[in-house]
Design a protein around this motif. Structure first.
Motif, PDB file in Angstrom:
ATOM      1  N   THR A  50       0.850  -1.193   0.000  1.00  0.00           N
ATOM      2  CA  THR A  50       0.000   0.000   0.000  1.00  0.00           C
ATOM      3  C   THR A  50       0.881   1.237   0.000  1.00  0.00           C
ATOM      4  O   THR A  50       2.077   1.183   0.317  1.00  0.00           O
ATOM      5  CB  THR A  50      -0.908   0.023   1.245  1.00  0.00           C
ATOM      6  N   TYR A  51       0.252   2.363  -0.341  1.00  0.00           N
ATOM      7  CA  TYR A  51       1.006   3.613  -0.382  1.00  0.00           C
ATOM      8  C   TYR A  51       0.818   4.435   0.888  1.00  0.00           C
ATOM      9  O   TYR A  51       1.718   5.141   1.327  1.00  0.00           O
ATOM     10  CB  TYR A  51       0.574   4.438  -1.596  1.00  0.00           C
ATOM     11  N   MET A 104      13.575  15.044  -0.055  1.00  0.00           N
ATOM     12  CA  MET A 104      13.302  13.772  -0.690  1.00  0.00           C
ATOM     13  C   MET A 104      11.883  13.287  -0.395  1.00  0.00           C
ATOM     14  O   MET A 104      11.183  12.757  -1.277  1.00  0.00           O
ATOM     15  CB  MET A 104      14.318  12.722  -0.232  1.00  0.00           C
ATOM     16  N   VAL A 105      11.437  13.492   0.844  1.00  0.00           N
ATOM     17  CA  VAL A 105      10.079  13.073   1.197  1.00  0.00           C
ATOM     18  C   VAL A 105       9.049  13.877   0.426  1.00  0.00           C
ATOM     19  O   VAL A 105       8.047  13.336  -0.072  1.00  0.00           O
ATOM     20  CB  VAL A 105       9.878  13.202   2.721  1.00  0.00           C
ATOM     21  N   GLU A 118       4.237  10.183  -5.793  1.00  0.00           N
ATOM     22  CA  GLU A 118       3.536   9.021  -5.239  1.00  0.00           C
ATOM     23  C   GLU A 118       4.440   7.787  -5.225  1.00  0.00           C
ATOM     24  O   GLU A 118       4.072   6.697  -5.645  1.00  0.00           O
ATOM     25  CB  GLU A 118       2.245   8.724  -6.010  1.00  0.00           C
ATOM     26  N   LYS A 119       5.630   7.983  -4.695  1.00  0.00           N
ATOM     27  CA  LYS A 119       6.593   6.902  -4.539  1.00  0.00           C
ATOM     28  C   LYS A 119       7.082   6.884  -3.091  1.00  0.00           C
ATOM     29  O   LYS A 119       6.806   7.808  -2.325  1.00  0.00           O
ATOM     30  CB  LYS A 119       7.776   7.072  -5.499  1.00  0.00           C
ATOM     31  N   ILE A 120       7.794   5.844  -2.750  1.00  0.00           N
ATOM     32  CA  ILE A 120       8.314   5.694  -1.389  1.00  0.00           C
ATOM     33  C   ILE A 120       9.829   5.816  -1.427  1.00  0.00           C
ATOM     34  O   ILE A 120      10.501   5.019  -2.090  1.00  0.00           O
ATOM     35  CB  ILE A 120       7.893   4.336  -0.790  1.00  0.00           C
ATOM     36  N   PRO A 121      10.406   6.797  -0.729  1.00  0.00           N
ATOM     37  CA  PRO A 121      11.864   6.962  -0.741  1.00  0.00           C
ATOM     38  C   PRO A 121      12.544   5.946   0.170  1.00  0.00           C
ATOM     39  O   PRO A 121      11.939   5.391   1.088  1.00  0.00           O
ATOM     40  CB  PRO A 121      12.061   8.391  -0.233  1.00  0.00           C
ATOM     41  N   VAL A 122      13.820   5.722  -0.088  1.00  0.00           N
ATOM     42  CA  VAL A 122      14.612   4.754   0.683  1.00  0.00           C
ATOM     43  C   VAL A 122      15.848   5.463   1.216  1.00  0.00           C
ATOM     44  O   VAL A 122      16.604   6.078   0.448  1.00  0.00           O
ATOM     45  CB  VAL A 122      15.012   3.545  -0.185  1.00  0.00           C
ATOM     46  N   ILE A 162      11.158   4.394   3.836  1.00  0.00           N
ATOM     47  CA  ILE A 162      11.855   3.196   4.312  1.00  0.00           C
ATOM     48  C   ILE A 162      13.237   3.626   4.806  1.00  0.00           C
ATOM     49  O   ILE A 162      14.009   4.248   4.067  1.00  0.00           O
ATOM     50  CB  ILE A 162      11.996   2.141   3.191  1.00  0.00           C
ATOM     51  N   TYR A 163      13.537   3.304   6.067  1.00  0.00           N
ATOM     52  CA  TYR A 163      14.832   3.606   6.673  1.00  0.00           C
ATOM     53  C   TYR A 163      15.537   2.284   6.967  1.00  0.00           C
ATOM     54  O   TYR A 163      14.973   1.404   7.619  1.00  0.00           O
ATOM     55  CB  TYR A 163      14.653   4.401   7.970  1.00  0.00           C
ATOM     56  N   ILE A 164      16.781   2.164   6.520  1.00  0.00           N
ATOM     57  CA  ILE A 164      17.582   0.958   6.742  1.00  0.00           C
ATOM     58  C   ILE A 164      18.829   1.373   7.514  1.00  0.00           C
ATOM     59  O   ILE A 164      19.637   2.181   7.040  1.00  0.00           O
ATOM     60  CB  ILE A 164      17.959   0.288   5.408  1.00  0.00           C
ATOM     61  N   LEU A 165      18.963   0.838   8.720  1.00  0.00           N
ATOM     62  CA  LEU A 165      20.081   1.156   9.602  1.00  0.00           C
ATOM     63  C   LEU A 165      21.028  -0.038   9.637  1.00  0.00           C
ATOM     64  O   LEU A 165      20.616  -1.167   9.920  1.00  0.00           O
ATOM     65  CB  LEU A 165      19.582   1.471  11.015  1.00  0.00           C
ATOM     66  N   ILE A 166      22.310   0.202   9.354  1.00  0.00           N
ATOM     67  CA  ILE A 166      23.316  -0.854   9.301  1.00  0.00           C
ATOM     68  C   ILE A 166      24.388  -0.553  10.342  1.00  0.00           C
ATOM     69  O   ILE A 166      24.959   0.546  10.361  1.00  0.00           O
ATOM     70  CB  ILE A 166      23.946  -0.952   7.900  1.00  0.00           C
TER      71      ILE A 166
END
Length: 409
Positions: A179-180, A247-248, A255-259, A292-296
């Motif tokens: 879903t968006y 970016m947001v 209508e996209k989801i940033p990463v 979407i947040y990716i923590l490494i």
């Protein structure tokens, strides 16, 4: 005009009196005959009933005597004929339902009144069905737009020894990208020792989403590169906040989801962690929810290593998933480190075994144009150091030294 002669009067009245007497005697005779006929019929009926009662009594005398108590009823006395089971019972005729029409009118079935409420109910059911169907189609189209099948093939081809992590990662992405509109962003936290593939997975995710949503909606943030000194921390926090906001906003318009991919989080100063927490967990507005947040990081790497080595027998037998056992402890540790990890989905990376290191050598030698001879690969893998637990060997540094070894060939 004189008086009539008595003799004449006697001659004229005698026949009339005789006639009247004859009629009276005939009526009396007929009434007596009818009375006798009624008495005879009644006598025959009483005689017949007595014979039937005598026959029933004789039948009861000839039958074997029962010791059980008898109950007297009047059923057999009132209706002895119907009490006989051999006599057929008359079935009630079903009454035929007919519609009677006047002879002067046409014979036509009455028209049924159409209910407008029923038609509206049918229309409502059709509308709800179409909305559900369109929603399902839109979900499928939204997921297909991000090509998660292609990402799954890439992870299987280039990531070794982390099948459980890859499956969990794809599951979270699939659920979120279906879903968006969301009520919170997706935060994935990758943890593990050195060389197990965390940064490699981050690079693969960045490459994949750049090809799907574009370069402007994917950010890779390396702390030691973007904020190398403590003097740059105020400027780093301001630039990070503004960059994420831009970016947001752009993603909302398209209508996209940033990463956003943050590597080396263990080197991130406290001020940057607080800024990132405010972006991930907004308090006063609904912005930044579709992201979407990716923590490494390698936070807790020593304890993860000990846990894997102590529970390697469980992993071999397949009785229990190490990630399920490790996640509760790792979450409590990370929350003590910073509240940024409060609602993050934890994906711990396991130690790589010797077979996985050999797969890394084969892949890297194929990329560099070398023929991956099996004996040569085993010899290169033997040069690395390992933890030995029973018959299993876990690499100290994973696949981190593979590239340097292949470059020396």
């Amino acid at each position: 005009m004189g008086e009539q002669d008595p003799s004449d009067r006697l001659r004229g009245d005698f026949p009339k009196e005789m006639k009247e007497n004859g009629m009276a005697s005939f009526s009396q005779f007929s009434s007596s005959v009818r009375a006798m006929v009624r008495i005879r019929q009644k006598y025959q009926a009483i005689k017949k009933r007595r014979l039937e009662i005598a026959a029933v009594a004789a039948q009861s005398l000839t039958s074997p005597r029962s010791t059980s108590p008898k109950v007297f009823t009047f059923d057999n006395l009132h209706d002895p004929i119907n009490s006989n089971p051999s006599s057929p019972r008359k079935r009630k005729k079903k009454r035929k339902l007919r519609v009677l029409y006047p002879s002067s009118s046409l014979r036509a079935v009455p028209t049924k009144e159409r209910s407008r409420a029923k038609n509206c109910l049918y229309l409502l059911c059709i509308i709800v069905f179409l909305q559900i169907y369109n929603a399902i189609e839109n979900l499928d189209d939204h997921v297909l737009k991000y090509d998660l099948d292609g990402l799954e093939k890439t992870l299987k081809r280039e990531v070794f020894g982390q099948q459980e992590v890859a499956e969990s990662l794809l599951s979270h992405l699939h659920d979120y990208l279906s879903t968006y509109v969301h009520n919170k962003p997706l935060v994935l936290s990758l943890h593990g020792p050195t060389g197990v593939g965390k940064s490699h997975v981050g690079r693969l995710l960045a490459q994949h989403f750049r090809s799907v949503v574009g370069d402007d909606l994917v950010m890779q943030y390396f702390v030691l590169h973007h904020c190398p000194t403590d003097d740059d921390i105020p400027q780093c926090t301001k630039s990070l906040d503004s960059h994420v906001s831009e970016m947001v906003t752009q993603a909302e318009e398209e209508e996209k989801i940033p990463v956003f991919i943050f590597d080396e989080v263990e080197h991130m100063p406290r001020e940057l962690l607080d800024t990132l927490q405010d972006l991930i967990h907004p308090k006063n507005n609904n912005e930044y929810l579709n992201a979407i947040y990716i923590l490494i990081s390698n936070l807790g790497r020593e304890d993860i290593t000990k846990f894997v080595l102590h529970n390697s027998s469980i992993a071999v037998s397949g009785r229990l998933s190490l990630n399920q056992e490790l996640n509760p402890w790792l979450r409590s540790y990370l929350q003590r480190y910073h509240m940024l990890f409060l609602e993050a989905e934890l994906l711990p990376f396991m130690l790589l075994e010797k077979s996985h290191v050999m797969d890394c050598f084969i892949d890297e030698m194929s990329r560099e144009g070398f023929y991956p001879d099996r004996s040569h690969v085993e010899r290169l893998a033997e040069e690395l150091s390992y933890y030995t637990v029973g018959e299993r060997a876990f690499s100290h540094t994973g696949c981190r030294q593979v590239v340097a070894k292949v470059n020396l060939l």
